[in-house]
Design an enzyme around this catalytic site. Structure first.
Site, PDB file in Angstrom:
ATOM      1  N   SER A 107      38.120  26.506  40.969  1.00  0.00           N
ATOM      2  CA  SER A 107      37.343  27.733  41.126  1.00  0.00           C
ATOM      3  C   SER A 107      36.049  27.614  40.334  1.00  0.00           C
ATOM      4  O   SER A 107      36.082  27.523  39.095  1.00  0.00           O
ATOM      5  CB  SER A 107      38.141  28.932  40.613  1.00  0.00           C
ATOM      6  OG  SER A 107      37.259  30.038  40.482  1.00  0.00           O
TER       7      SER A 107
ATOM      8  N   HIS B 153      37.212  26.649  45.475  1.00  0.00           N
ATOM      9  CA  HIS B 153      37.596  28.054  45.596  1.00  0.00           C
ATOM     10  C   HIS B 153      36.429  28.927  45.149  1.00  0.00           C
ATOM     11  O   HIS B 153      35.887  28.733  44.055  1.00  0.00           O
ATOM     12  CB  HIS B 153      38.829  28.291  44.705  1.00  0.00           C
ATOM     13  CG  HIS B 153      39.431  29.653  44.786  1.00  0.00           C
ATOM     14  ND1 HIS B 153      40.287  30.034  45.802  1.00  0.00           N
ATOM     15  CD2 HIS B 153      39.325  30.722  43.965  1.00  0.00           C
ATOM     16  CE1 HIS B 153      40.694  31.275  45.593  1.00  0.00           C
ATOM     17  NE2 HIS B 153      40.113  31.737  44.484  1.00  0.00           N
TER      18      HIS B 153
ATOM     19  N   ASP C  51      35.244  32.683  44.334  1.00  0.00           N
ATOM     20  CA  ASP C  51      35.733  34.028  43.991  1.00  0.00           C
ATOM     21  C   ASP C  51      34.623  35.047  44.167  1.00  0.00           C
ATOM     22  O   ASP C  51      33.606  34.995  43.481  1.00  0.00           O
ATOM     23  CB  ASP C  51      36.205  34.050  42.537  1.00  0.00           C
ATOM     24  CG  ASP C  51      37.546  33.373  42.373  1.00  0.00           C
ATOM     25  OD1 ASP C  51      38.488  33.755  43.100  1.00  0.00           O
ATOM     26  OD2 ASP C  51      37.647  32.462  41.531  1.00  0.00           O
TER      27      ASP C  51
ATOM     28  N   MET D 210      33.581  39.000  43.965  1.00  0.00           N
ATOM     29  CA  MET D 210      34.010  40.254  43.322  1.00  0.00           C
ATOM     30  C   MET D 210      32.944  41.334  43.489  1.00  0.00           C
ATOM     31  O   MET D 210      31.751  41.046  43.375  1.00  0.00           O
ATOM     32  CB  MET D 210      34.221  40.013  41.830  1.00  0.00           C
ATOM     33  CG  MET D 210      35.188  38.878  41.527  1.00  0.00           C
ATOM     34  SD  MET D 210      35.371  38.675  39.748  1.00  0.00           S
ATOM     35  CE  MET D 210      36.530  37.303  39.702  1.00  0.00           C
TER      36      MET D 210
ATOM     37  N   HIS E  52      37.700  33.649  48.469  1.00  0.00           N
ATOM     38  CA  HIS E  52      38.651  34.696  48.070  1.00  0.00           C
ATOM     39  C   HIS E  52      37.881  35.989  47.854  1.00  0.00           C
ATOM     40  O   HIS E  52      37.185  36.148  46.852  1.00  0.00           O
ATOM     41  CB  HIS E  52      39.358  34.212  46.775  1.00  0.00           C
ATOM     42  CG  HIS E  52      40.256  35.218  46.148  1.00  0.00           C
ATOM     43  ND1 HIS E  52      40.745  35.069  44.859  1.00  0.00           N
ATOM     44  CD2 HIS E  52      40.783  36.382  46.614  1.00  0.00           C
ATOM     45  CE1 HIS E  52      41.522  36.096  44.559  1.00  0.00           C
ATOM     46  NE2 HIS E  52      41.554  36.909  45.604  1.00  0.00           N
TER      47      HIS E  52
ATOM     48  N   MET F 132      37.554  39.535  46.760  1.00  0.00           N
ATOM     49  CA  MET F 132      38.149  40.614  45.957  1.00  0.00           C
ATOM     50  C   MET F 132      37.265  41.840  46.141  1.00  0.00           C
ATOM     51  O   MET F 132      36.459  42.199  45.279  1.00  0.00           O
ATOM     52  CB  MET F 132      38.227  40.174  44.484  1.00  0.00           C
ATOM     53  CG  MET F 132      39.349  39.184  44.237  1.00  0.00           C
ATOM     54  SD  MET F 132      39.154  38.301  42.680  1.00  0.00           S
ATOM     55  CE  MET F 132      38.199  36.896  43.244  1.00  0.00           C
TER      56      MET F 132
ATOM     57  N   MET G 206      48.571  35.950  43.757  1.00  0.00           N
ATOM     58  CA  MET G 206      47.849  36.027  42.476  1.00  0.00           C
ATOM     59  C   MET G 206      48.854  35.919  41.335  1.00  0.00           C
ATOM     60  O   MET G 206      49.827  36.669  41.276  1.00  0.00           O
ATOM     61  CB  MET G 206      47.080  37.351  42.360  1.00  0.00           C
ATOM     62  CG  MET G 206      45.881  37.493  43.291  1.00  0.00           C
ATOM     63  SD  MET G 206      44.710  36.131  43.242  1.00  0.00           S
ATOM     64  CE  MET G 206      44.216  36.117  41.518  1.00  0.00           C
TER      65      MET G 206
ATOM     66  N   PHE H  34      39.058  38.208  36.315  1.00  0.00           N
ATOM     67  CA  PHE H  34      38.529  37.340  35.262  1.00  0.00           C
ATOM     68  C   PHE H  34      39.280  36.020  35.221  1.00  0.00           C
ATOM     69  O   PHE H  34      40.501  35.992  35.439  1.00  0.00           O
ATOM     70  CB  PHE H  34      38.647  38.029  33.890  1.00  0.00           C
ATOM     71  CG  PHE H  34      37.897  39.326  33.834  1.00  0.00           C
ATOM     72  CD1 PHE H  34      36.550  39.345  33.465  1.00  0.00           C
ATOM     73  CD2 PHE H  34      38.509  40.516  34.186  1.00  0.00           C
ATOM     74  CE1 PHE H  34      35.841  40.540  33.451  1.00  0.00           C
ATOM     75  CE2 PHE H  34      37.813  41.717  34.176  1.00  0.00           C
ATOM     76  CZ  PHE H  34      36.466  41.729  33.807  1.00  0.00           C
ATOM     77  N   GLY H  35      38.556  34.961  34.921  1.00  0.00           N
ATOM     78  CA  GLY H  35      39.205  33.684  34.671  1.00  0.00           C
ATOM     79  C   GLY H  35      39.800  33.679  33.270  1.00  0.00           C
ATOM     80  O   GLY H  35      39.574  34.596  32.469  1.00  0.00           O
TER      81      GLY H  35
ATOM     82  N   ASP I 130      46.872  31.364  42.219  1.00  0.00           N
ATOM     83  CA  ASP I 130      45.554  31.545  41.610  1.00  0.00           C
ATOM     84  C   ASP I 130      45.687  32.381  40.340  1.00  0.00           C
ATOM     85  O   ASP I 130      46.106  33.543  40.405  1.00  0.00           O
ATOM     86  CB  ASP I 130      44.662  32.257  42.637  1.00  0.00           C
ATOM     87  CG  ASP I 130      43.232  32.477  42.166  1.00  0.00           C
ATOM     88  OD1 ASP I 130      42.858  31.971  41.091  1.00  0.00           O
ATOM     89  OD2 ASP I 130      42.489  33.165  42.903  1.00  0.00           O
ATOM     90  N   GLY I 131      45.319  31.769  39.217  1.00  0.00           N
ATOM     91  CA  GLY I 131      45.308  32.493  37.952  1.00  0.00           C
ATOM     92  C   GLY I 131      46.191  31.821  36.910  1.00  0.00           C
ATOM     93  O   GLY I 131      47.407  31.727  37.079  1.00  0.00           O
TER      94      GLY I 131
ATOM     95  N   GLY J 270      40.585  27.288  37.534  1.00  0.00           N
ATOM     96  CA  GLY J 270      39.236  27.512  37.029  1.00  0.00           C
ATOM     97  C   GLY J 270      39.090  26.928  35.637  1.00  0.00           C
ATOM     98  O   GLY J 270      38.616  25.801  35.444  1.00  0.00           O
TER      99      GLY J 270
HETATM  100  C1  DX5 Z   1      40.783  35.573  39.198  1.00  0.00           C
HETATM  101  C2  DX5 Z   1      40.201  34.648  40.226  1.00  0.00           C
HETATM  102  C3  DX5 Z   1      40.566  33.244  39.970  1.00  0.00           C
HETATM  103  C4  DX5 Z   1      39.999  32.674  38.694  1.00  0.00           C
HETATM  104  C5  DX5 Z   1      41.048  31.754  38.145  1.00  0.00           C
HETATM  105  O1  DX5 Z   1      40.236  36.809  39.378  1.00  0.00           O
HETATM  106  O2  DX5 Z   1      40.674  34.998  41.498  1.00  0.00           O
HETATM  107  O3  DX5 Z   1      40.273  32.395  41.062  1.00  0.00           O
HETATM  108  O4  DX5 Z   1      38.808  31.973  38.882  1.00  0.00           O
HETATM  109  O5  DX5 Z   1      40.662  31.347  36.898  1.00  0.00           O
HETATM  110  P1  DX5 Z   1      41.645  30.641  35.868  1.00  0.00           P
HETATM  111  O6  DX5 Z   1      42.103  29.372  36.507  1.00  0.00           O
HETATM  112  O7  DX5 Z   1      40.776  30.442  34.683  1.00  0.00           O
HETATM  113  O8  DX5 Z   1      42.772  31.608  35.637  1.00  0.00           O
HETATM  114 ZN    ZN Z   2      40.465  33.459  43.263  1.00  0.00          ZN
END
Ligand code: DX5
Ligand code: ZN
Length: 218
Positions: free
Chosen positions: A10, A35, A37, A39, A68, A70, A139, A145-146, A177-178, A199
């Site tokens: 990501s 990937h 993201d 938002m 993805h 969101m 998820m 947030f990452g 993911d996450g 990510g």
């Molecule tokens: C979360 C995102 C993820 C995020 C994952 O809101 O959908 O794709 O980038 O990040 P990590 O791998 O750091 O949890």
């Molecule tokens: Zn994602």
């Protein structure tokens, strides 16, 4: 059927002033997926980037763009992301809109489609759509947030969805993911996942080729 494992880094965790460099890193490692993201500050309490950025990335990349969304109103933006060069567009089950029509619209625009569910959403919520999708995204953190910790209590949801996939002889990919790293990702693989978004763990890795090799061996 069991899909080969795919690692989808990501670029939310890459340097946002140099997103193309992040995508280049992924491609140069021989990976096929990235990937993206997206938002909107409503469905999740954060912003990332939009179709214009995806289109700019598309110009310099042949990666498979796993997008993805969101968004509270994803149906309004499907066309923009398809035109920008997304290969797969996944939409959340939680907001109310016509999910089936939106999934069909993604296909009509020439993209693969995916349905996503948050940690608090039961697997049953997406069950009616399983025959219609190319990917289910579970998820393993609350999105936005990452860098959040992996929710181990999501493993049983992965197992349940994989069971439905086998019972119904369906072939959608099952993505997580996450909080995914080599430990948590492998736990998800054992539970039935085949597609791994990473990510923080990927862009922070000191030895990225080793990560790529490990995931490929799952
Ligand atoms: C979360 C995102 C993820 C995020 C994952 O809101 O959908 O794709 O980038 O990040 P990590 O791998 O750091 O949890
Ligand atoms: Zn994602």
């Amino acid at each position: 059927m069991k899909h080969a494992s795919v690692l989808a880094p990501s670029i939310l965790a890459a340097n946002h002033a140099h997103l193309a460099a992040g995508a280049r890193t992924v491609q140069d490692l021989g990976l096929k997926w990235v990937h993206l993201d997206i938002m909107d500050g409503h469905f999740v309490p954060n912003f990332s980037f939009g179709p214009q950025t995806v289109a700019a990335l598309r110009k310099g990349s042949s990666l498979f763009f796993d997008t993805h969304l969101m968004l509270d109103e994803p149906h309004r933006y499907i066309e923009a992301f398809a035109k920008a060069g997304s290969n797969l567009i996944s939409i959340h089950i939680e907001p109310s809109y016509d999910h089936a029509a939106t999934l069909a619209r993604i296909h009509a625009l020439g993209c693969q489609n995916g349905i996503v569910l948050n940690p608090g959403t039961p697997a049953e919520a997406i069950e009616p759509f399983l025959a219609q999708v190319d990917l289910v995204l579970v998820m393993t953190v609350q999105p936005g947030f990452g860098g959040q910790p992996f929710r181990r209590d999501m493993l049983s949801k992965i197992t349940q969805i994989d069971r439905w996939r086998q019972e119904r002889a369906l072939s959608f990919r099952l993505e997580v993911d996450g909080g995914i790293d080599l430990t948590t990702g492998h736990e998800c693989r054992v539970a039935g996942a085949d597609t791994f978004v990473a990510g923080t763990s990927f862009f922070g890795a000191t030895d990225q080729p080793a990560v790529v090799k490990a995931v490929a061996s799952w």
